[in-house]
Design a protein around this motif. Structure first.
Motif, mmCIF file in Angstrom:
data_model
loop_
_atom_site.group_PDB
_atom_site.id
_atom_site.type_symbol
_atom_site.label_atom_id
_atom_site.label_comp_id
_atom_site.label_asym_id
_atom_site.label_seq_id
_atom_site.Cartn_x
_atom_site.Cartn_y
_atom_site.Cartn_z
ATOM 1 N N GLU A 474 0.814 -1.212 0.000
ATOM 2 C CA GLU A 474 0.000 0.000 0.000
ATOM 3 C C GLU A 474 0.851 1.268 0.000
ATOM 4 O O GLU A 474 0.567 2.223 -0.730
ATOM 5 C CB GLU A 474 -0.916 -0.014 1.224
ATOM 6 N N ILE A 475 1.918 1.289 0.802
ATOM 7 C CA ILE A 475 2.701 2.531 0.944
ATOM 8 C C ILE A 475 3.924 2.574 0.040
ATOM 9 O O ILE A 475 4.499 3.638 -0.180
ATOM 10 C CB ILE A 475 3.142 2.743 2.407
ATOM 11 N N GLY A 476 4.346 1.424 -0.497
ATOM 12 C CA GLY A 476 5.496 1.391 -1.388
ATOM 13 C C GLY A 476 6.764 0.938 -0.682
ATOM 14 O O GLY A 476 6.916 1.092 0.534
ATOM 15 N N THR A 477 7.701 0.402 -1.451
ATOM 16 C CA THR A 477 8.938 -0.112 -0.863
ATOM 17 C C THR A 477 9.978 0.982 -0.620
ATOM 18 O O THR A 477 10.785 0.871 0.301
ATOM 19 C CB THR A 477 9.559 -1.193 -1.766
ATOM 20 N N GLN A 478 9.967 2.045 -1.437
ATOM 21 C CA GLN A 478 10.974 3.093 -1.240
ATOM 22 C C GLN A 478 10.817 3.802 0.101
ATOM 23 O O GLN A 478 11.828 4.085 0.760
ATOM 24 C CB GLN A 478 10.926 4.103 -2.384
ATOM 25 N N PRO A 499 33.660 -4.725 -4.156
ATOM 26 C CA PRO A 499 33.371 -3.331 -4.522
ATOM 27 C C PRO A 499 32.320 -2.760 -3.593
ATOM 28 O O PRO A 499 31.633 -3.494 -2.881
ATOM 29 C CB PRO A 499 32.850 -3.446 -5.962
ATOM 30 N N GLU A 500 32.179 -1.460 -3.606
ATOM 31 C CA GLU A 500 31.213 -0.807 -2.729
ATOM 32 C C GLU A 500 29.807 -1.316 -3.018
ATOM 33 O O GLU A 500 29.387 -1.424 -4.167
ATOM 34 C CB GLU A 500 31.272 0.701 -2.935
ATOM 35 N N ASP A 501 29.081 -1.662 -1.954
ATOM 36 C CA ASP A 501 27.718 -2.175 -2.082
ATOM 37 C C ASP A 501 26.715 -1.069 -1.785
ATOM 38 O O ASP A 501 26.837 -0.361 -0.781
ATOM 39 C CB ASP A 501 27.477 -3.313 -1.091
ATOM 40 N N LYS A 502 25.700 -0.943 -2.648
ATOM 41 C CA LYS A 502 24.561 -0.085 -2.347
ATOM 42 C C LYS A 502 23.502 -0.936 -1.667
ATOM 43 O O LYS A 502 23.120 -1.989 -2.183
ATOM 44 C CB LYS A 502 23.998 0.534 -3.634
ATOM 45 N N LEU A 503 23.028 -0.471 -0.529
ATOM 46 C CA LEU A 503 22.063 -1.250 0.236
ATOM 47 C C LEU A 503 20.632 -0.810 -0.065
ATOM 48 O O LEU A 503 20.373 0.354 -0.393
ATOM 49 C CB LEU A 503 22.337 -1.092 1.731
ATOM 50 N N LEU A 504 19.718 -1.768 0.068
ATOM 51 C CA LEU A 504 18.271 -1.539 -0.030
ATOM 52 C C LEU A 504 17.871 -0.908 -1.354
ATOM 53 O O LEU A 504 17.045 0.000 -1.411
ATOM 54 C CB LEU A 504 17.789 -0.667 1.137
ATOM 55 N N VAL A 505 18.473 -1.388 -2.426
ATOM 56 C CA VAL A 505 18.102 -0.931 -3.768
ATOM 57 C C VAL A 505 17.867 -2.152 -4.642
ATOM 58 O O VAL A 505 18.349 -3.241 -4.364
ATOM 59 C CB VAL A 505 19.184 -0.031 -4.405
ATOM 60 N N GLY A 510 18.692 -0.457 -9.815
ATOM 61 C CA GLY A 510 19.231 0.593 -8.961
ATOM 62 C C GLY A 510 18.166 1.476 -8.346
ATOM 63 O O GLY A 510 18.479 2.436 -7.642
ATOM 64 N N GLY A 511 16.894 1.164 -8.588
ATOM 65 C CA GLY A 511 15.793 1.958 -8.057
ATOM 66 C C GLY A 511 15.240 1.385 -6.774
ATOM 67 O O GLY A 511 15.969 0.797 -5.971
ATOM 68 N N ALA A 512 13.939 1.568 -6.582
ATOM 69 C CA ALA A 512 13.294 1.101 -5.357
ATOM 70 C C ALA A 512 13.447 -0.407 -5.219
ATOM 71 O O ALA A 512 13.400 -1.146 -6.208
ATOM 72 C CB ALA A 512 11.810 1.481 -5.380
ATOM 73 N N PRO A 513 13.635 -0.891 -3.993
ATOM 74 C CA PRO A 513 13.800 -2.340 -3.788
ATOM 75 C C PRO A 513 12.522 -3.092 -4.085
ATOM 76 O O PRO A 513 11.431 -2.520 -4.145
ATOM 77 C CB PRO A 513 14.168 -2.435 -2.304
ATOM 78 N N ASN A 514 12.652 -4.397 -4.269
ATOM 79 C CA ASN A 514 11.497 -5.244 -4.533
ATOM 80 C C ASN A 514 10.652 -5.405 -3.270
ATOM 81 O O ASN A 514 11.080 -5.096 -2.161
ATOM 82 C CB ASN A 514 11.942 -6.616 -5.053
ATOM 83 N N GLY A 520 11.784 -8.388 5.180
ATOM 84 C CA GLY A 520 13.209 -8.493 5.489
ATOM 85 C C GLY A 520 13.930 -9.523 4.655
ATOM 86 O O GLY A 520 14.979 -10.038 5.061
ATOM 87 N N GLY A 521 13.404 -9.827 3.478
ATOM 88 C CA GLY A 521 14.073 -10.767 2.589
ATOM 89 C C GLY A 521 14.608 -10.056 1.360
ATOM 90 O O GLY A 521 14.539 -8.829 1.234
ATOM 91 N N GLY A 522 15.132 -10.823 0.434
ATOM 92 C CA GLY A 522 15.606 -10.251 -0.827
ATOM 93 C C GLY A 522 16.656 -9.187 -0.627
ATOM 94 O O GLY A 522 17.775 -9.461 -0.196
ATOM 95 N N GLU A 523 16.293 -7.941 -0.906
ATOM 96 C CA GLU A 523 17.254 -6.847 -0.874
ATOM 97 C C GLU A 523 17.352 -6.151 0.486
ATOM 98 O O GLU A 523 18.058 -5.166 0.629
ATOM 99 C CB GLU A 523 16.878 -5.837 -1.954
ATOM 100 N N ALA A 524 16.659 -6.691 1.488
ATOM 101 C CA ALA A 524 16.759 -6.130 2.839
ATOM 102 C C ALA A 524 17.991 -6.704 3.525
ATOM 103 O O ALA A 524 17.910 -7.386 4.541
ATOM 104 C CB ALA A 524 15.498 -6.442 3.641
ATOM 105 N N GLN A 525 19.164 -6.420 2.945
ATOM 106 C CA GLN A 525 20.422 -6.928 3.476
ATOM 107 C C GLN A 525 21.176 -5.796 4.172
ATOM 108 O O GLN A 525 21.383 -4.735 3.597
ATOM 109 C CB GLN A 525 21.266 -7.520 2.350
ATOM 110 N N VAL A 526 21.593 -6.060 5.399
ATOM 111 C CA VAL A 526 22.219 -5.033 6.230
ATOM 112 C C VAL A 526 23.365 -5.651 7.020
ATOM 113 O O VAL A 526 23.464 -6.872 7.156
ATOM 114 C CB VAL A 526 21.197 -4.413 7.216
ATOM 115 N N ARG A 527 24.221 -4.798 7.570
ATOM 116 C CA ARG A 527 25.268 -5.263 8.475
ATOM 117 C C ARG A 527 24.669 -5.387 9.881
ATOM 118 O O ARG A 527 23.916 -4.504 10.322
ATOM 119 C CB ARG A 527 26.446 -4.301 8.504
ATOM 120 N N PRO A 528 24.999 -6.444 10.624
ATOM 121 C CA PRO A 528 24.456 -6.585 11.985
ATOM 122 C C PRO A 528 24.761 -5.389 12.877
ATOM 123 O O PRO A 528 23.914 -4.972 13.666
ATOM 124 C CB PRO A 528 25.150 -7.861 12.492
#
Length: 775
Positions: A474-478, A499-505, A510-514, A520-528
């Motif tokens: 409803e609100i969008g992933t971005q 190489p440098e990683d862009k997160l949450l894209v 390179g646009g809004a994540p899926n 918290g799956g797919g492109e929701a990858q973060v450092r602990p």
């Protein structure tokens, strides 16, 4: 009669006693020498002649000065500059670095000592080391005048065009090292060049090379080639260093601070080996046969071992980022005051050791703890082996349901509230434009007790995937990604060897994540580590403080040469009050989670947090990562558990799947209870209602819907102050199970119906049907 323009007759001989100055005859006289008026063309010719004469003279003078000035400057500088003494330089590199905990007690001392500063003689240096260093830094060393004019010219051009470059031969590098001058100016380069020339005039090449190899920094705290051979390969006798090992040492001279970056070490080793082959210092057969030599573990003279070596690295890295790298501070001697609390650090190590005792040895974990009020890192456990992988800041992992608070932030920013309702029943189909509808299942609430009008606060407590998936659709992933960035998740990270990683894209566009980011799956990858920092923003009521390890650096006399300055910002809205309200509402939603997961803080201390898991792509019954992230008003901590192999089944000693409320939750609870024991038990402020805050009145549902459309918000007169969940269905619940496993987030829609299992996830109700992606 007019005087002729050109003199036709020779002049009469002049008397010896009467000589007139000879003057140069010009084709035309000056205008004032004519007693008749010049024509316009003649006047122009005269003016041109006088102009060019001035130009020529000015040019001659300028060229003369240009040629003479450098010579004069060089001559003056030659008399003024002094060639540094190698013994004096070496003595100045042996100062102590003292690293201290936040309470002032000593954590470590980095002191090279006399044993590590043994100066070698030229005869002790084998050809393997000489040739490798020449190949890496100065191939023309044995024949140049102390500098390479082509390299100097290149450096000047780069400086003029705003770029940076080396351009220094070995002699110049020695002068730079000895004088401790590193400012990127032409003046410094010129003085270096003069000193290098003077050194080349006064000393033999073997003496210069020996001085250089005794003082240059190789990384790993090693000044001088003898120390470096010991630090990298455990070799005491330089004659035993092979050309391949020498290539590693020589390759580190350019950027010694990157000595632990495997990819960089290999890149530099290949370059030096290729250079040696080019200059015939090794043959092609040797080049092809060699692989990157194995290095020994980091030599440690500080007394630190195990997980605290990771703290040492973080401290030294941060010092380098603020302009005080190890090479620089070892020359002056400093005390580094860190933010690490010794009690909390010990609590972190004890919690990990106790909970993982007897568990599979291939489990990996990290624990990071941050002070919400300042961003100070209070405890840092990035792995049991301090010289191995850093699992807190050098890895990115799918966050699972621990990412759902960022969904909630985005919803609150878009006018929703904790009482807003969504269909919480499972399974639920969503039409997202694919060939088949997407089926989302909940990992808990097997009897669909929250119903089709499930409040967001209850959905957070029970971690109902259908609610958060519908909310993000409803609100969008971005907006969700933006909420995570605002909380403290960095937009880019640089991991070792990558190489440098862009997160949450979106990795493809390179646009809004899926849409997978919703769970918290797919492109929701973060450092602990960043999750602890981001949750600290909730604890700080909507203000984010950049995390840091170094509070200040002082010299031996107590003078501060560096003082940390807080870098903070209002996170969730330009209006500080609204940002605070958003954070307080998130905390209100997260407080019941810990009781639901049976990991409440001891002594009734206020705590809030969220568990999370990421399931295997091809087996929804198994997890590959498990999380617990939570906070009190004074401390935020994240715990992650996974394996080096990545997406493989994560099981405990009994062979059961590991959930966020399991081993990670137990580590988190044990750490928080011990770390905060004896401290004041603060309370979270009461949240100011936002949007639809109160839960709707309970309703009775008798059927289970798989309608993907949003259920309407309750009308104002439907609200009450009850936070109890809706009453459960009066029919025996069933679940719809696909005949084949789900792949990713997409499940087949041809169902078979079976009774729901009563099996519970550890720490709370659950079932054996779990959502793809996160849990």
């Amino acid at each position: 009669m007019l005087v002729p323009v050109h003199q036709s007759l020779p002049r009469e001989p002049e008397l010896l006693t009467h000589r007139e100055d000879e003057v140069e005859l010009e084709p035309f006289y000056d205008e004032d020498e004519y007693d008749y008026e010049l024509s316009e063309e003649e006047a122009k010719a005269v003016r041109r002649k006088k102009l060019w004469r001035r130009v020529r003279r000015t040019t001659y003078v300028a060229l003369g000065l240009m040629l003479l000035a450098p010579v004069v400057a060089f001559a003056i500088a030659y008399q003024v500059v002094e060639v540094p003494n190698p013994e004096e330089v070496a003595a100045g590199q042996s100062k102590v670095i003292s690293i201290r905990y936040s309470d002032g007690s000593e954590m470590a001392r980095i002191a090279l000592g006399d044993a590590n500063r043994t100066l070698v003689e030229y005869e002790d240096i084998p050809d393997s080391i000489k040739h490798a260093v020449f190949a890496a830094e100065d191939p023309t060393f044995e024949s140049n005048l102390g500098f390479d004019m082509r390299a100097i010219a290149r450096a000047v051009w780069y400086q003029a065009t705003g770029r940076s470059s080396g351009g220094s031969g070995l002699t110049q590098q020695y002068v730079k090292e000895a004088t401790d001058q590193s400012d990127a100016t032409l003046t410094r380069k010129f003085n270096e060049m003069v000193a290098a020339y003077k050194m080349s005039e006064q000393q033999e090449k073997p003496d210069i090379l020996t001085a250089y190899l005794n003082t240059v920094y190789f990384g790993r705290g090693a000044y001088g080639v003898k120390t470096a051979a010991k630090a990298y390969f455990g070799i005491d006798d330089l004659q035993q260093v092979t050309p391949s090992q020498a290539a590693v040492l020589a390759g580190m001279i350019q950027s010694p601070s990157r000595s632990e970056e495997q990819a960089y070490v290999e890149e530099r080793w290949n370059y030096v080996m290729d250079q040696q082959l080019r200059f015939n210092w090794i043959d092609s057969a040797y080049r092809q046969a060699e692989t990157l030599p194995e290095r020994v573990s980091v030599g440690e003279q500080s007394g630190l071992s195990g997980p605290r070596l990771h703290i040492r690295k973080q401290v030294l890295d941060e010092m380098a980022r603020v302009g005080w790298d190890q090479e620089k501070v070892q020359k002056i001697g400093v005390t580094v005051h860190t933010t690490i609390d010794p009690k909390m650090q010990q609590s972190a190590e004890d919690a990990v050791a106790e909970v993982l005792n007897g568990q599979p040895p291939d489990l990996r974990t990290s624990l990071s703890a941050v002070d919400p009020a300042s961003g100070a890192v209070r405890a840092y456990y990035a792995g049991s082996d301090g010289v191995g992988q850093d699992y807190a800041r050098d890895t990115i992992q799918e966050a699972g349901s621990s990412f759902k608070p960022f969904d909630l932030v985005a919803a609150l920013q878009n006018g929703k509230g904790l009482g807003s309702t969504y269909d919480g029943r499972s399974p639920k189909s969503f039409d997202i434009g694919t060939d088949e509808p997407l089926v989302i299942r909940n990992a808990s609430d097997p009897r669909n007790t929250c119903g089709e009008r499930c409040p967001v606060r209850k959905a957070m407590e029970m971690s109902l995937n259908t609610v958060f998936y519908e909310m993000v659709l409803e609100i969008g992933t971005q907006p969700v990604a933006d909420a995570a960035f605002a909380a403290g998740i960095p937009r880019t990270v640089q991991l070792t060897g990558r190489p440098e990683d862009k997160l949450l894209v979106n990795k493809e566009t390179g646009g809004a994540p899926n849409i997978g980011i919703a769970l918290g799956g797919g492109e929701a990858q973060v450092r602990p580590f960043d999750m602890a920092s981001a949750y600290a923003t909730f604890a700080a009521r909507g203000v984010h403080h950049e995390p840091f390890f170094v509070s200040k650096i002082t010299k031996d006399d107590g003078e501060a040469i560096y003082q940390h300055v807080d870098v903070s910002r209002v996170a969730f809205d330009s209006d500080p009050v609204k940002s605070q309200d958003i954070a307080d509402n998130v905390t209100e939603a997260l407080k019941p989670v810990l009781k639901h997961s049976k990991i409440e803080c001891a002594g009734g201390r206020d705590c809030a947090g969220k568990t999370g898991t990421h399931e295997l792509p091809d087996d929804a019954s198994q997890n590959s990562k498990a999380w617990m992230v939570g906070y009190t008003p004074t401390l935020s901590a994240s715990v992650w558990i996974g394996k080096d192999a990545g997406n493989v089944a994560l099981q405990d000693a009994d062979g059961d799947p590991i959930f966020g409320s399991g081993l990670p939750g137990q580590i988190w609870k044990k750490f928080m209870d011990n770390a905060l024991a004896g401290t004041e038990s603060g309370k979270f402020p009461k949240a100011k209602p936002m949007g639809q805050y109160e839960n709707p009145r309970p309703v009775v549902t008798t059927t289970k819907s798989t309608n993907p459309s949003r259920d309407r918000e309750p009308e104002p007169d439907e609200d009450n102050n009850s936070s109890a969940p809706p009453t459960s269905s009066t029919t025996t619940p069933t679940t719809t199970r696909p005949p084949r496993p789900c792949t990713g987030l997409v499940c087949p829609t041809t169902p078979t119906t079976t009774p729901t299992s009563d099996e519970e996830e550890p720490g709370g109700p659950g079932n054996n049907i779990r959502p793809p992606g996160g849990g």
